[in-house]
Design an enzyme around this catalytic site. Structure first.
Site, PDB file in Angstrom:
ATOM      1  CB  CYS A   1      -0.921   0.000   1.214  1.00  0.00           C
ATOM      2  SG  CYS A   1      -1.892   1.503   1.307  1.00  0.00           S
TER       3      CYS A   1
ATOM      4  CB  CYS B   1      -0.575   2.657   4.037  1.00  0.00           C
ATOM      5  SG  CYS B   1      -1.912   1.854   3.224  1.00  0.00           S
ATOM      6  CG  ASP B   2       3.218   1.214   4.368  1.00  0.00           C
ATOM      7  OD1 ASP B   2       2.734   1.704   5.407  1.00  0.00           O
ATOM      8  OD2 ASP B   2       3.038   0.040   4.030  1.00  0.00           O
TER       9      ASP B   2
END
Ligand code: NDP
Length: 364
Positions: free
Chosen positions: A148, A151-152
């Protein structure tokens, strides 16, 4: 903690666009739905609000001419569902029993009895299953390997680094493009020489100077140390089988998703990949009173708007079922809550005791 029993006319599993739309509709229909969603857990890839919570700009959801951030859109969905009285329960469902109605759902602290069940549990990212990909300490998952980017990608571990994205679909293009905001360089390894992604997404990625495509290339191993995370990958040329190492500091796997249907295996009919089968004319599954909507039953469209659309369908199907009206099953037959079956050609009604009567209109 003692086990609490909860009884509801409608229970919804999942809080993405499908589940929350089903909640808005059934709450407005005075059915007091209970929506169960999984707690946030990076390891099990669960986020209340679903996949849009890990999406940045949503530019194709109608009604937002200037676009909207995924989490903001889901917050609006949720507020709308709450406004009409949806009750939320954040819990892991450990077991479901769909053999008789009311259906029974078990969590650590609750036994939930549902007259109708709407499954909107969505889909999760797929992994390659290669060495180095597993969660740390067995591999570098969470330590330089992610599924992701939104997200990261902004994390310090990936900033100004060389990153590898695997995949050739829209997800891979979106992730690669997004990562160029932070990374020094983004490589996209695709196992063929043609992308699966939509034209517009391809063009954005192909035009991006920070992205370099590695065609006919498979990722076979992720290398590094537990102390410093990923430092290289081993790649294989799919034309001649030759392998080579390449230095990168981060890997993003973007090869698609799998439906979250483990709980229902053996009880609901599914396709070979695990998507729950519905027939498109309704969201009914093979079990009368159980409906499925969103990505859990859609391997084709998988959009927020189609998920919301099928969430609405599920709500209307559940309302019809509770109102003793017939709902079309995947077989094409219609079924009522009393267990009457109406044949595909709509000519006959088979009563629960087996008696067959005509469904033709009677003209006096
Ligand atoms: P897709 O199934 O479309 O693409 C998966 C990609 O990963 C393919 O290129 C596939 O290769 C590759 N792949 C799959 N398995 C492996 C493997 N084991 N090893 C190497 N490569 C592999 O999934 P996406 O998640 O990209 O997209 C799913 C749906 O979501 C699509 O309908 C897409 O349009 C939509 N979507 C839309 C977005 C948007 O509009 N903003 C953003 C993201 C997704 P191959 O091509 O060879 O099969």
């Amino acid at each position: 903690m003692p086990t609490e029993e909860i009884r509801r006319q409608v229970v919804i599993i999942g809080s993405g666009p499908a589940g929350l739309t089903a909640a808005i509709y059934t709450a407005r229909a005075n059915l007091s739905p209970l929506l169960i969603d999984a707690p946030a857990d990076t390891e099990r890839q669960t986020t209340p609000g679903g996949q849009l919570m890990i999406t940045t700009d949503v530019e194709n959801y109608p009604g937002f001419a200037k676009g909207i951030e995924g989490p903001e859109l889901m917050a609006e969905f949720r507020k709308q569902a709450e406004r009409f009285g949806t009750e939320f329960l954040e819990a892991w469902i450990t077991k479901v029993d769909l053999h008789q109605r009311p259906f029974t759902l078990y969590t650590e602290n609750h036994v939930v009895k549902a007259e109708t069940l709407i499954i909107a549990s969505g889909a999760s990212a797929k992994w390659l299953g290669i060495p180095g990909e597993a969660k740390t300490p067995h591999g570098f998952g969470g330590n330089g390997v992610s599924a992701c980017a939104t997200c990261d990608g902004p994390l310090p571990a990936f900033r100004n680094k060389r990153l590898l994205v695997v995949g050739g679909g829209d997800t891979a293009m979106e992730e690669a493009t997004f990562l160029t905001r932070y990374a020094a360089k983004v490589y996209v390894a695709h196992r063929r020489d043609k992308l699966r992604a939509s034209k517009i997404m391809q063009e954005k990625a192909l035009r991006n100077e920070k992205i370099e495509f590695l065609w006919n290339t498979e990722l076979v191993e992720i290398l590094g140390t537990q102390a410093d995370g990923v430092n290289a990958v081993r790649l294989r040329d799919t034309n001649n089988g030759q392998e080579r190492a390449m230095e990168v500091e981060g890997v993003f796997i973007a090869i698609g998703h799998k439906p979250n249907t483990e709980l229902f295996k053996g009880q609901l009919d599914m396709d070979p990949v695990g998507y729950i089968l519905t027939n498109g004319h309704s969201t009914a599954t093979n079990i009368p009173g159980v409906f499925a909507c969103g990505d859990v039953q859609d391997s084709v469209y998988r959009q927020a708007i189609t998920a919301a659309g099928t969430g609405c369908m599920s709500a209307i199907d559940a309302e019809r079922f509770l109102d003793h009206l017939p709902v079309e099953m995947p077989s094409g037959e219609e079924v009522t809550i009393e267990g009457e079956h109406i044949t595909r050609d709509r000519r006959l009604i088979i009563e629960p005791d087996g008696e067959v009567i005509s469904n033709e209109p009677v003209f006096e």
